[in-house]
Design an enzyme around this catalytic site. Structure first.
Site, PDB file in Angstrom:
ATOM      1  N   ASP A   6      -7.208   0.941 -55.474  1.00  0.00           N
ATOM      2  CA  ASP A   6      -6.202   1.019 -54.415  1.00  0.00           C
ATOM      3  C   ASP A   6      -6.922   0.966 -53.070  1.00  0.00           C
ATOM      4  OD1 ASP A   6      -3.987   1.595 -52.771  1.00  0.00           O
ATOM      5  OD2 ASP A   6      -4.382   3.749 -52.947  1.00  0.00           O
ATOM      6  N   ASN A   9      -5.801   1.720 -45.737  1.00  0.00           N
ATOM      7  CA  ASN A   9      -6.409   1.542 -44.417  1.00  0.00           C
ATOM      8  C   ASN A   9      -7.549   2.522 -44.161  1.00  0.00           C
ATOM      9  OD1 ASN A   9      -4.854  -0.615 -42.991  1.00  0.00           O
ATOM     10  ND2 ASN A   9      -3.141   0.714 -43.503  1.00  0.00           N
ATOM     11  N   THR A  10      -7.503   3.689 -44.801  1.00  0.00           N
ATOM     12  CA  THR A  10      -8.530   4.702 -44.579  1.00  0.00           C
ATOM     13  C   THR A  10      -9.537   4.767 -45.718  1.00  0.00           C
ATOM     14  OG1 THR A  10      -6.972   6.033 -43.291  1.00  0.00           O
ATOM     15  CG2 THR A  10      -8.939   7.146 -44.110  1.00  0.00           C
ATOM     16  N   ASN A  11      -9.044   4.737 -46.961  1.00  0.00           N
ATOM     17  CA  ASN A  11      -9.920   4.871 -48.125  1.00  0.00           C
ATOM     18  C   ASN A  11      -9.633   3.807 -49.178  1.00  0.00           C
ATOM     19  OD1 ASN A  11     -11.365   7.406 -47.478  1.00  0.00           O
ATOM     20  ND2 ASN A  11      -9.339   8.325 -47.611  1.00  0.00           N
ATOM     21  N   ASP A 110       1.182  -0.883 -51.392  1.00  0.00           N
ATOM     22  CA  ASP A 110       1.025   0.529 -51.725  1.00  0.00           C
ATOM     23  C   ASP A 110       2.367   1.231 -51.851  1.00  0.00           C
ATOM     24  OD1 ASP A 110       1.434   0.122 -49.001  1.00  0.00           O
ATOM     25  OD2 ASP A 110       0.204   1.841 -48.388  1.00  0.00           O
ATOM     26  N   ARG A 111       3.319   0.881 -50.983  1.00  0.00           N
ATOM     27  CA  ARG A 111       4.630   1.544 -51.006  1.00  0.00           C
ATOM     28  C   ARG A 111       5.394   1.201 -52.280  1.00  0.00           C
ATOM     29  NH1 ARG A 111       7.342   0.461 -45.241  1.00  0.00           N
ATOM     30  NH2 ARG A 111       8.723   2.149 -45.925  1.00  0.00           N
ATOM     31  N   THR A 185      -6.847  27.088 -26.977  1.00  0.00           N
ATOM     32  CA  THR A 185      -6.535  25.657 -27.054  1.00  0.00           C
ATOM     33  C   THR A 185      -6.582  25.145 -28.484  1.00  0.00           C
ATOM     34  OG1 THR A 185      -7.432  25.318 -24.832  1.00  0.00           O
ATOM     35  CG2 THR A 185      -7.179  23.368 -26.202  1.00  0.00           C
TER      36      THR A 185
END
Length: 263
Positions: A6, A9-11, A110-111, A185
């Site tokens: 799979d 975009n990130t992994n 993916d969806r 913060t």
């Protein structure tokens, strides 16, 4: 055995199936400049460390939303898995789902893969919330049809944008602070990020359920699913293996149509 990949975009996630069970998996950061040899060497090392033999892989199936990586991944597969030609979702491996999108090609692989797996595992109607680079909300009807959904900026993207645009705000770890009212913060940012995101997810799910009507199940997946899932009771399940399971189910269906059994 089956190797399912799979590419998000990130992994990039790799899963090895024996029968219908994942026996090993690993992830690589999605680097659009990665070479086929880099992918092959990482994969070979993983197989060696898990006492797996690459020659036992009978087929490879890939779903990708990053076209720039496909040349390297397909060449890596052919070179390091003895000239195997991969099955690519949406190309030589068709989607086994009714797609109600105005333009079905606009829906990311993916969806649809996650929708197929979620319906098979949990039934419908249901909503799949995938916490990835973007957070996607996908509606699946009572007969397993893909109805459509919503796309929302991922929580990490949102925080990175805030850090980039506001000079005095630091990067912070994405964890829930002890109280909603931050005393500094860092905890103020964490409160806004986590509590605000949970609120957005709840609202989108609530509105989608209202449109869908009836008893709608909700399933979460993706890297940050547990962070949000721990803060709300809207999810029937948090299923991190949904994408890989969906790839196996697509492959199994394809094999049956070809008159063959999945390995």
């Amino acid at each position: 055995m089956l190797l399912a990949i799979d590419i998000g975009n990130t992994n990039m996630e790799f899963g090895v199936f024996s029968g219908n069970e994942i026996i090993a998996s690993f992830r690589l950061v999605t680097n659009r400049d990665i070479t086929s040899d880099e992918i092959g060497l990482f994969t070979s090392q993983f197989f060696q460390e898990n006492s797996l033999d690459r020659r036992d892989i009978s087929d490879i199936v890939i779903a990708s939303v990053v076209p720039q990586v496909m040349y390297s991944i397909t060449n890596a597969v052919k070179k390091y898995f003895y000239n195997k030609v991969p099955l690519i979702v949406g190309d030589n491996l068709p989607f086994d789902i009714v797609n109600c999108y105005d333009n079905p090609r606009d829906v990311g692989a993916d969806r649809l893969v996650a929708a197929i797996a979620a319906y098979k595992k949990y039934g419908g109607p249901l909503i799949v919330v995938d916490f990835g680079t973007a957070t996607t909300f996908d509606a699946i009807g009572p007969a397993g049809e893909y109805l459509g959904g919503a796309i929302y900026p991922g929580i990490k993207i949102s925080m990175d944008a805030l850090f980039t645009k506001a000079a005095k705000l630091p990067r912070v770890e994405l964890v829930r602070p002890a109280s909603v009212i931050g005393r500094n913060t860092v905890t103020s940012l964490q409160s806004g990020a986590v509590n605000g995101y949970v609120g957005a997810v709840r609202n989108i799910v609530s509105l989608m359920k209202r449109e869908m009507g009836g008893d709608v199940r909700v399933v979460a997946t993706g890297g940050l699913a547990k962070l949000v899932g721990d803060e709300t009771d809207i999810f029937l399940a948090i299923d991190r293996s949904l994408m890989l399971d969906g790839l196996y189910l697509l492959y199994e269906s394809y094999q049956k149509k070809q008159g063959r059994m999945a390995p």
